[in-house]
Design a protein around this motif. Sequence first.
Motif, short mmCIF file in Angstrom:
data_model
loop_
_atom_site.label_atom_id
_atom_site.label_comp_id
_atom_site.label_asym_id
_atom_site.label_seq_id
_atom_site.Cartn_x
_atom_site.Cartn_y
_atom_site.Cartn_z
N THR A 1 0.86 -1.13 0.13
CA THR A 1 0.03 0.01 -0.18
C THR A 1 0.97 1.28 -0.03
O THR A 1 1.86 1.40 0.53
CB THR A 1 -0.87 -0.15 1.23
N LEU A 2 0.31 2.23 -0.70
CA LEU A 2 1.25 3.57 -0.70
C LEU A 2 0.44 4.59 -0.01
O LEU A 2 -0.90 4.45 0.11
CB LEU A 2 1.41 3.85 -2.10
N ARG A 3 1.15 5.51 0.41
CA ARG A 3 0.52 6.80 1.02
C ARG A 3 1.36 8.01 0.93
O ARG A 3 2.60 8.13 0.67
CB ARG A 3 0.02 6.68 2.53
N LEU A 4 0.59 9.19 0.67
CA LEU A 4 1.26 10.28 0.82
C LEU A 4 1.36 11.15 2.02
O LEU A 4 0.71 10.88 3.03
CB LEU A 4 0.79 11.39 -0.22
N ILE A 5 2.63 11.51 2.31
CA ILE A 5 2.73 12.30 3.60
C ILE A 5 2.92 13.83 3.32
O ILE A 5 3.73 13.95 2.70
CB ILE A 5 4.21 12.00 4.42
N TRP A 6 1.98 14.72 3.87
CA TRP A 6 2.20 16.12 3.44
C TRP A 6 2.60 16.76 4.77
O TRP A 6 1.98 16.94 5.56
CB TRP A 6 0.71 16.74 2.96
N GLU A 7 3.55 17.36 4.70
CA GLU A 7 4.39 17.89 5.98
C GLU A 7 5.09 19.22 5.81
O GLU A 7 5.46 19.57 4.63
CB GLU A 7 5.51 16.77 6.58
N PRO A 8 5.51 19.81 6.80
CA PRO A 8 5.98 20.97 6.77
C PRO A 8 7.49 20.87 6.39
O PRO A 8 8.03 19.87 6.55
CB PRO A 8 5.98 21.68 8.09
N VAL A 9 8.04 22.04 5.44
CA VAL A 9 9.26 21.78 5.03
C VAL A 9 10.19 22.25 6.13
O VAL A 9 9.61 22.78 7.03
CB VAL A 9 9.54 22.89 3.85
N THR A 10 11.23 21.38 6.11
CA THR A 10 12.31 21.67 7.26
C THR A 10 13.57 22.86 6.81
O THR A 10 14.22 23.13 7.75
CB THR A 10 13.03 20.47 7.50
N ASP A 11 13.55 23.50 5.80
CA ASP A 11 14.38 24.24 5.58
C ASP A 11 13.83 25.71 4.45
O ASP A 11 12.80 25.35 3.94
CB ASP A 11 15.73 23.94 5.05
N GLY A 12 14.62 26.66 4.38
CA GLY A 12 13.95 27.64 3.48
C GLY A 12 12.82 28.64 3.71
O GLY A 12 12.45 29.36 3.22
N LEU A 13 12.38 28.31 5.09
CA LEU A 13 11.50 29.25 5.81
C LEU A 13 11.75 29.84 7.07
O LEU A 13 12.76 29.03 7.66
CB LEU A 13 10.23 28.53 5.79
N PRO A 14 11.46 30.80 7.61
CA PRO A 14 11.79 31.34 9.01
C PRO A 14 11.50 30.11 10.12
O PRO A 14 10.74 29.34 9.78
CB PRO A 14 10.93 32.34 9.23
N ALA A 15 12.25 29.99 10.97
CA ALA A 15 12.01 28.93 11.98
C ALA A 15 10.77 29.05 12.63
O ALA A 15 10.28 30.26 12.67
CB ALA A 15 13.25 29.36 13.16
N GLY A 16 10.23 27.85 12.99
CA GLY A 16 8.97 28.10 13.70
C GLY A 16 7.87 27.28 13.08
O GLY A 16 6.78 27.34 13.58
N LEU A 17 8.10 27.22 11.75
CA LEU A 17 6.90 26.93 10.83
C LEU A 17 5.88 25.69 11.52
O LEU A 17 4.88 25.75 11.69
CB LEU A 17 7.15 26.33 9.42
N PRO A 18 6.76 24.55 11.95
CA PRO A 18 5.64 23.32 12.42
C PRO A 18 4.89 23.96 13.80
O PRO A 18 3.84 23.56 14.03
CB PRO A 18 6.63 22.52 13.03
#
Length: 151
Positions: free
Chosen positions: A36-53
């Motif tokens: 089975t496959l699934r997609l994971i949609w998650e916040p990026v870890t770089d390229g944005l100001p800290a604190g996105l999650p």
Amino acid sequence: MTEVSLQLQTLIENARFRTNEMNAEMTRCATTLGVTLRLIWEPVTDGLPAGLPHVRRLLLVDHAAWSEEERSTVGRFLYQLIREERARDRAAPGTEQLQRALDYRRWHTFAAARRQNDRWERLTRKRYGTGSGGEKALILTIPQMAAASSH
């Protein structure tokens, strides 16, 4: 800021809902071998100001329950995005800069995972390369078909 954050909340929730729909469709299309496959949609870890999650979590809860500190955290994050976009493209019209800065889709990335033998593993180039020809074809086509079906 309340209007902007409410709009972002709606857009992010809709994208999560659509991702869940695609995952449900892919679960329905599991192979006879149980892959089975699934997609994971998650916040990026770089390229944005800290604190996105943290900001993303705040955007997904009731805004009326925010403390002053939480409201300030979201405001600083959004302001930083706008400032960076203005510095990146000074010649662009202000509305264009705002649209790009507040585009929640740039804040996220998709990854794929495969479940086999009741174990989920994130798909990487290396894992993709070890699959059979048929499995590779499935890995490439099932997410596309699930996206089309859920749309």
